[in-house]
Each structure stands twice: as structure tokens, then as C-alpha cells.
Design an enzyme around this catalytic site. Structure first.
Site, PDB file in Angstrom:
ATOM      1  N   ASP A 532       0.841  -1.196   0.000  1.00  0.00           N
ATOM      2  CA  ASP A 532       0.000   0.000   0.000  1.00  0.00           C
ATOM      3  C   ASP A 532       0.871   1.239   0.000  1.00  0.00           C
ATOM      4  O   ASP A 532       2.075   1.175   0.268  1.00  0.00           O
ATOM      5  CB  ASP A 532      -0.944  -0.022   1.212  1.00  0.00           C
ATOM      6  CG  ASP A 532      -0.204  -0.146   2.526  1.00  0.00           C
ATOM      7  OD1 ASP A 532       0.527   0.791   2.874  1.00  0.00           O
ATOM      8  OD2 ASP A 532      -0.336  -1.192   3.205  1.00  0.00           O
ATOM      9  N   GLU A 612      22.544 -22.375 -18.211  1.00  0.00           N
ATOM     10  CA  GLU A 612      21.615 -21.496 -17.492  1.00  0.00           C
ATOM     11  C   GLU A 612      22.359 -20.371 -16.759  1.00  0.00           C
ATOM     12  O   GLU A 612      21.883 -19.240 -16.696  1.00  0.00           O
ATOM     13  CB  GLU A 612      20.791 -22.310 -16.485  1.00  0.00           C
ATOM     14  CG  GLU A 612      19.734 -23.188 -17.137  1.00  0.00           C
ATOM     15  CD  GLU A 612      19.063 -24.132 -16.146  1.00  0.00           C
ATOM     16  OE1 GLU A 612      17.852 -24.358 -16.268  1.00  0.00           O
ATOM     17  OE2 GLU A 612      19.760 -24.664 -15.247  1.00  0.00           O
TER      18      GLU A 612
END
Ligand code: DGJ
Length: 726
Positions: A532, A612
Site C-alpha cells: 500500500d 543457465e
């Protein structure tokens, strides 16, 4: 001047919008307009119907058409004939509950007001204006000061209210909303953001029903389940067209947003602290300050509204050294080790990460007390030297020696019963005498309303920060709060505790931020349970969700993007099969999704194949290149992942010279067509070249014909198209 007053009509003007109110002949403050900028005074929209069972104020004498129940009010009250949802309600010393607020005076001043003890939008004095409208109850000495902050260039208006008791006896406030607005005009749909743990901020749009619809939280936190943000839009509103308005509440505790479609098809919206977990005894000569609601509106669809909110939250809410700075690419050990680690394991993760270009190692839960699982140790903020032999200082030095920063996890607001702290201070845990407290993740909540608790936390956290070069704190909070009761409050004031808890939290955060201005704070609450604008005032980024599955994240981050800027979104690449869903997505797709945020990793990179690892190193190079565009550019939602076959978004630099399109095609289909996606926010006259190709397009073509997504092969196909002006 952003504020003008003529004939008791208040005109609040921003670049493209206008807000109007009028104090009428009875001193009732009416809401006239919030929307497109207009030269007109919008009073003509008022109608005075004679509606059955709509009472009339006494001064209206024989006039049956003047009713508080039908007029658009700026701040509705209970008990005086307006039977819609009130913005404020009180119980006076005599037990009565009526409050009849009438206009007294106004004040205009330069700059943006601030709110004692609460976060609020801030701005340089020349960029904002404040209007205060002072209302007073007709029969008592209660005053309400409505505050408006006008940020002209941002198209933002903020609101909050102050309730003042000028009388001699205490008054109990039962509800005090930050925002209340009546719209007799328009036909609205509402968009809100619901969800659950690991599935936050899912977008839901619905027509209004007659009566009250609501989103809110009574959990002591803004919550995973609903977000303190709301959008009202016209039925035809899209990303790029139509009218919409939005509001966010700068508050991290329980909140309520209610929308009422009344008997006359008028709409009222209220937003503020949730009244079910709020009561406040306002003593004589005291004032109560509501949190702030931030409002904005757009006549060009939701995209513009989002951009306005992104700007104000990033530039006028977030603070501190990292507000506009590039954030360090971090690696967090949580999903790599959970509680099972020692200093060598952490160092090995850091070492590999640093070789691949990661800037910061974050040590998550489990480094303190006897914290070997989630049932112990919270509150014991001293290093577990069985796990970190040689102490934190040594580990941090080794990690700094790799050229990496170091960050640390805390969950300051909580206490485990199995902890040293609990042995000494069992009374610091929130519980109601005579009742067993509710546990959440086995833990109890510390009484943040008590100064001695906050002092302990400040000292305990400071001791750690002073003992080693800790440059980042992840501030977690892992349960909903119940059993509200504080030993420091008298029985008549226990209703104040939920709000006092939030004030205590903010005070502690402010104290730490001030004492350690170079530390980057990342908010967290089981992922995005406290995502928030209140927390963003203290932490410029928040861990968006405990769900790191790249596919789910496209939806979670899509919902988050309606109000919150991309830099605020903590987002990491994790291992597959994903720990929350079991889904396998390509590393490349996990990376583009995580790049739409404050980027990092959350796995042991040692476990990746050589191929990777090379890919990770390349991803970090790309993020370093694109990061400034991602965080400072304009963000566009180019698809709706809640229903489309792909989740695609883009970032466009302010000068419109660079465009980065990223996202994911969810599932491949045989003979899959190539889908064009229309870009937005480009300069139609500019020519853009697609990276690694000879392809050049005009901005106009890209915005009308679109650009093809790559041919999909397999599922969860990453999309990354970088275009620059030629
Ligand atoms: C919840 C957070 O969201 C996770 O990232 C992790 O920090 C755990 N808590 C640790 O307990």
C-alpha cells in the site's frame, strides 16, 4: 492558483481536471464535480427532487425538496437525515449520535499539508496548494476540517479530514473516513483488487448494484484479500479511452472502501480506516487526523490514470536515497534454503551470484535466535552463531569482499512464544486478558502501541545494523492481527488500538529510516499482504507476492500496476518446478516477468546448468541496460493476462526514443498464428528499429498495425522486443 473561490464555490484545478464544491445557503457543503476540466460551474447539475421519505432540514421550512438524503454531500454524517453511508459518525457525551456539519470558513495556503504521525504526499511548496474547509456541528463544539492538497501538474488531489473537539467533554468517533464523495452524475463500474496469499491484486470489474458494495480489511494490515485502492469508471472505459477516477488510501492497517448506489442512482464513495476495528475517544481540545486518500482522474482511460498514480507514488510518496536510484539486483536465499542454511551455504550462494553479476545478497528468515523453523525465535534479534559461525560481521565482510552488498530479513512486529524475548516480556504480546490469543503461523503480535516495545525493536535492529555493513532490510509481517487489546490503554479506549498499532509501526519505521538513511527498506507481508501507499512512504519497494511462478506473476503484477509504480514491485526469478504451483516455466520467461519490477533472484544459482548460468549473467546485463527505462519510463499494459492468450506490457522512455516490450505468450497452439500487439505511447513520426534486426517501423505503424509477437514454440514463451529511434 490551483484553488479559486467564487460565491462560495470552490474550484480546485489541476492541469486536466477540476474538482468543485459549494457551501450553499444553509452552509451545507455540496459536492458539485470531479472530472474533466471545465469553465462552467457545475451547480446546474443539482436537482432538488421531492422524494418520499427523504427528510428536510428544519431551516428549509416548507420546502420539501431540500434534503440531505438526496443532495450530493462532500462529507456525509450520521444521524441527521442522510441515510446513505456516512463519512463520519460520533457518539457525544450525552449518548446522541447526530452530527450536522455546516460551513464556517476556508483557508488556502501554499504547499502541501502534512499529517502528524501519518504518511502523506509531499511536494515542493511551489508545486502544491492546500485548501482547508472548516465545518462545524450546529449543536456541539465538534469541528471537521476537510483538507485538500492540489498537485496541479500531477493531476492529483489528496484528501484527509481532521476532527476537532472544541467542547469540554470527550466524544467517541466511530468512523472517520478520509474520502467521501457523491456523484449524482455518471453511471459507474468499479474495479477493485482482491485475492489471497500468493495470489494478490486480481482485477475484478463490476457494475454497481443498488445498495452498498464494499472492499476492505479488518486484519490490522491492508491485506492480501483486498487492496486499499479503487477505480470507478464509465461503462465504456478502456485502457485508452473513457473516463475513470481512482483513489488509494495511504494507510497500512484495516481499511474500508464502500460504494453506494442510492435510490436516485447517485453514487457515493467513502474510503478510510475500517470502522469495525476502529473507535477513538476524542478528549476535549484534541484533534483526530485521518490518513490521506490520493485521488486522480483521467478522461483518456485507465492507462493515463495509472501513469498519474505511478508518478505521484514514485516521486511524491516514496522517499530516501533509493527513491529514484537504480535498485541493486539482489539474490535472496529464502526459496533456496528456507531455514536450512549455515554461513558456508549462504556464502556459496552469494559467491556464484556475484560471479554472475548480482549486486546484493539478502539473508532471509532464520539467521537469529533459535529460529530453525517458523515456530520459534521471533523477537530474538541476535545472531544465531550456530548457523553463522563467527557472527554476522564475518559473513558480511566476506560477502562485501566479493564486491556485493548485504541485506537482512526482519519481522519486527512479531514474537514467538518460544523465544528469549517472550520469557522476559510475555506481556508485550497482544492478547485479551482471560482469552487465549489467536496464533498465525504460530506467532503472536507485539504491541506496537507501546513505546517500550518500539524502543526495544529500535535498539535491537540498530545493534545489528551497527554490528555489520547491512545495506538493506526486508521488513516482513506474517499474520493477520486479532485479539486487539493493549495493556497501555484503558478499557474505554481499546477500540483505538488497531489505529495506534499502525501509528506505532510508522513511528518505528521513521525512526529507523532517519537513523539509517542509506539502508534500502523493502516491505513485505507474506509477499504482498501490505502492499500500500502507506508502506511505500517508508519502503520504496515491496515484495509483491510469495508466488514467484512467472505465469501467476503476470496477473499479480498486472493488478498491482493499476496504482503502484514498477520500481515498487519486488520481483524475483526462482527455481522450477515452482515452489508455489509446481509449474515449469523457462528461465527466460521467469526473467522477463521479474524484470518488470525491482529485479532479483531467489534460488541457489549453483544448482543451474552452465548454460543457465550464462543465461542468468546475460539477464543481469540486460536488466542493467533496461533498468532505468523500466523504472523511469512510462508503463503500458498491452494485454489483459486475466483473459488474453498472453501477458504483454511495455516501457517507453519519456523522450519516446526507447521502447521495451516484454511479457509472455502463455500457451502455444498448433499452427499458432503470430499475434500483432499494438504499442502505445510512441511518437507516431519517429522511426524505431527492432534490436538485432534490420526491421524499422514508424511509431504510427507500431501503434496502429502493431508489432508481431514471436512465433511460440512450447508454453510460457518469453517476449522481449527492444526498439530504439533511428
Ligand atoms: C514471508 C515472505 O514473503 C517470504 O519471502 C519469506 O521472507 C518468509 N516470510 C520468511 O519467513
Amino acid at each position: 492558483m490551483a484553488v479559486r473561490v467564487e460565491d462560495r464555490i470552490f474550484y480546485l484545478e489541476t492541469k486536466n481536471t477540476m474538482y468543485q464544491m459549494k457551501a450553499d445557503e444553509h452552509g451545507v457543503l455540496l459536492h458539485l464535480w470531479y472530472g474533466r476540466k471545465t469553465e462552467n460551474d457545475m451547480e446546474y447539475l443539482l436537482s432538488y427532487p421531492d422524494v418520499g421519505f427523504a427528510g428536510n432540514i428544519y431551516e428549509a421550512e416548507d420546502c420539501r425538496t431540500y434534503s440531505l438524503n438526496t443532495l450530493p454531500l462532500e462529507y456525509g454524517t450520521a444521524g441527521v437525515g442522510d441515510h446513505r453511508i456516512p463519512a463520519v459518525s460520533v457518539t457525544h457525551a450525552d449518548g446522541s449520535t447526530a452530527l450536522d456539519l455546516r460551513y464556517q470558513e476556508y483557508k488556502i495556503c501554499k504547499g502541501k499539508y502534512s499529517i502528524p504521525e501519518l504518511p502523506a504526499v509531499y511536494a515542493p511548496e511551489e508545486e502544491a496548494e492546500t485548501l482547508e474547509i472548516i465545518l462545524k456541528d450546529t449543536a456541539t463544539d465538534i469541528r471537521v476540517i476537510l483538507k485538500y492538497g492540489i498537485m496541479e501538474n500531477l493531476d492529483v488531489i489528496t484528501r484527509s479530514a481532521v476532527i476537532v473537539n472544541d467542547g469540554g467533554k470527550p466524544v467517541t468517533i466511530n468512523r472517520a473516513h478520509s474520502l467521501s464523495m457523491d456523484m449524482p452524475y455518471g453511471s459507474w463500474e468499479w474495479v477493485h483488487f482482491h485475492g489471497r496469499h500468493t495470489m494478490e491484486r486480481q482485477v475484478e470489474r463490476a457494475s454497481l448494484l443498488h445498495g452498498v458494495q464494499e472492499s476492505g480489511s479488518t486484519r490490522g494490515m491492508s491485506s492480501h484479500q483486498q487492496n486499499p485502492s479503487v477505480l470507478l469508471c464509465e461503462e465504456n472505459c478502456t485502457e485508452t479511452s473513457g473516463f475513470c477516477m481512482g483513489a488509494v488510501l495511504m494507510y497500512s492497517g484495516g481499511f474500508q472502501t464502500q460504494i453506494e448506489l442510492d435510490q436516485l442512482n447517485q453514487t457515493r464513495i467513502v474510503m478510510g480506516i475500517h470502522p469495525d476495528t476502529f473507535q477513538w475517544v476524542l478528549d476535549s481540545k484534541e484533534s483526530f487526523y485521518t490518513p490521506e486518500a490520493v485521488l486522480s482522474c483521467s478522461c483518456e482511460g485507465m492507462e493515463k490514470l495509472s501513469l498519474q498514480f505511478h508518478k505521484v507514488i514514485r516521486e511524491n510518496v516514496c522517499r530516501g536515497k533509493y527513491k529514484m536510484a537504480e535498485r541493486p539486483v539482489l539474490i535472496n536465499n529464502w526459496e533456496a534454503t528456507y531455514f536450512d542454511f549455515d554461513e558456508e551455504k549462504i556464502f556459496n550462494i552469494a559467491q556464484k551470484a556475484s560471479e554472475l553479476g548480482v549486486d546484493m545478497m539478502v539473508l532471509d528468515d532464520g539467521w537469529f535466535g533459535k529460529r530453525d523453523n517458523d515456530s520459534t525465535g521471533l523477537g530474538d534479534w541476535f545472531v544465531n552463531e550456530e548457523k553463522l559461525k563467527g557472527g554476522l560481521g564475518k559473513l558480511v565482510e566476506r560477502i562485501n569482499g566479493l564486491g556485493m552488498k548485504f541485506g537482512l530479513w526482519f519481522e519486527p512486529e512479531m514474537i514467538s512464544e518460544d523465544s528469549e524475548l517472550y520469557k522476559v516480556h510475555p506481556d508485550w504480546a497482544v492478547r485479551i486478558p482471560g482469552r487465549s490469543p489467536m496464533r498465525g503461523r504460530f506467532q503472536l503480535v507485539l504491541d506496537m502501541t507501546r513505546k517500550e516495545v518500539r524502543d526495544y525493536l529500535f535498539q535491537a535492529i540498530s545493534r545489528i545494523l551497527d554490528s555489520a555493513n547491512v545495506e538493506y532490510i526486508k521488513w516482513d509481517m506474517n499474520r493477520s492481527i486479532s485479539d486487539w487489546y493493549s495493556m497501555d490503554l484503558s478499557s474505554g479506549r481499546q477500540g483505538e488500538m488497531p489505529h495506534r498499532y499502525v501509528l506505532g509501526l510508522y513511528e518505528l519505521l521513521e525512526r529507523l529510516m532517519t537513523a539509517y538513511p542509506d539502508v534500502l527498506f523493502e516491505g513485505c507481508s507474506g509477499g504482498g499482504g501490505r502492499f500500500d501507499a502507506g508502506m511505500l512512504y517508508y519502503c520504496p519497494q515491496i515484495w509483491c507476492s510469495d508466488d514467484t511462478d512467472a505465469y501467476e506473476r503476470t496477473k499479480i503484477q498486472y493488478g498491482t500496476s493499476f496504482f503502484y509504480p514498477i520500481s515498487a514491485v519486488g520481483s524475483h526469478v526462482s527455481a522450477v518446478p515452482n515452489h508455489q504451483t509446481g509449474r515449469i516455466t523457462p528461465l527466460s520467461a521467469r526473467a522477463v516477468t521479474a524484470m518488470a519490477g525491482s529485479f532479483g533472484y531467489e534460488l541457489d544459482l549453483n544448482n543451474l546448468s552452465e548454460e543457465e548460468k550464462t543465461e542468468v549473467a546475460e539477464q543481469i546485463v540486460r536488466f542493467k541496460q533496461y533498468g532505468p527505462l523500466i523504472h523511469n519510463g512510462r508503463y503500458y499494459r498491452l494485454s489483459n493476462p486475466m483473459k488474453d492468450k498472453f501477458g504483454i506490457w511495455s516501457f517507453v522512455s519519456e523522450d519516446k526514443k526507447q521502447v521495451l516490450v516484454q511479457g509472455m505468450i502463455f500457451r502455444t497452439e498448433p499452427n499458432m498464428l503470430r499475434y500483432p500487439v499494438r504499442l502505445r505511447g510512441l511518437d507516431p513520426a519517429k522511426k524505431y528499429q527492432l534490436k538485432d534486426t534490420e526491421d524499422v517501423y514508424t511509431g504510427q505503424a507500431l501503434m496502429s498495425g502493431g508489432i508481431f509477437l514471436p512465433q511460440a514454440w512450447g508454453d510460457y514463451v518469453p517476449v522481449e522486443l527492444y526498439l530504439t529511434e533511428v
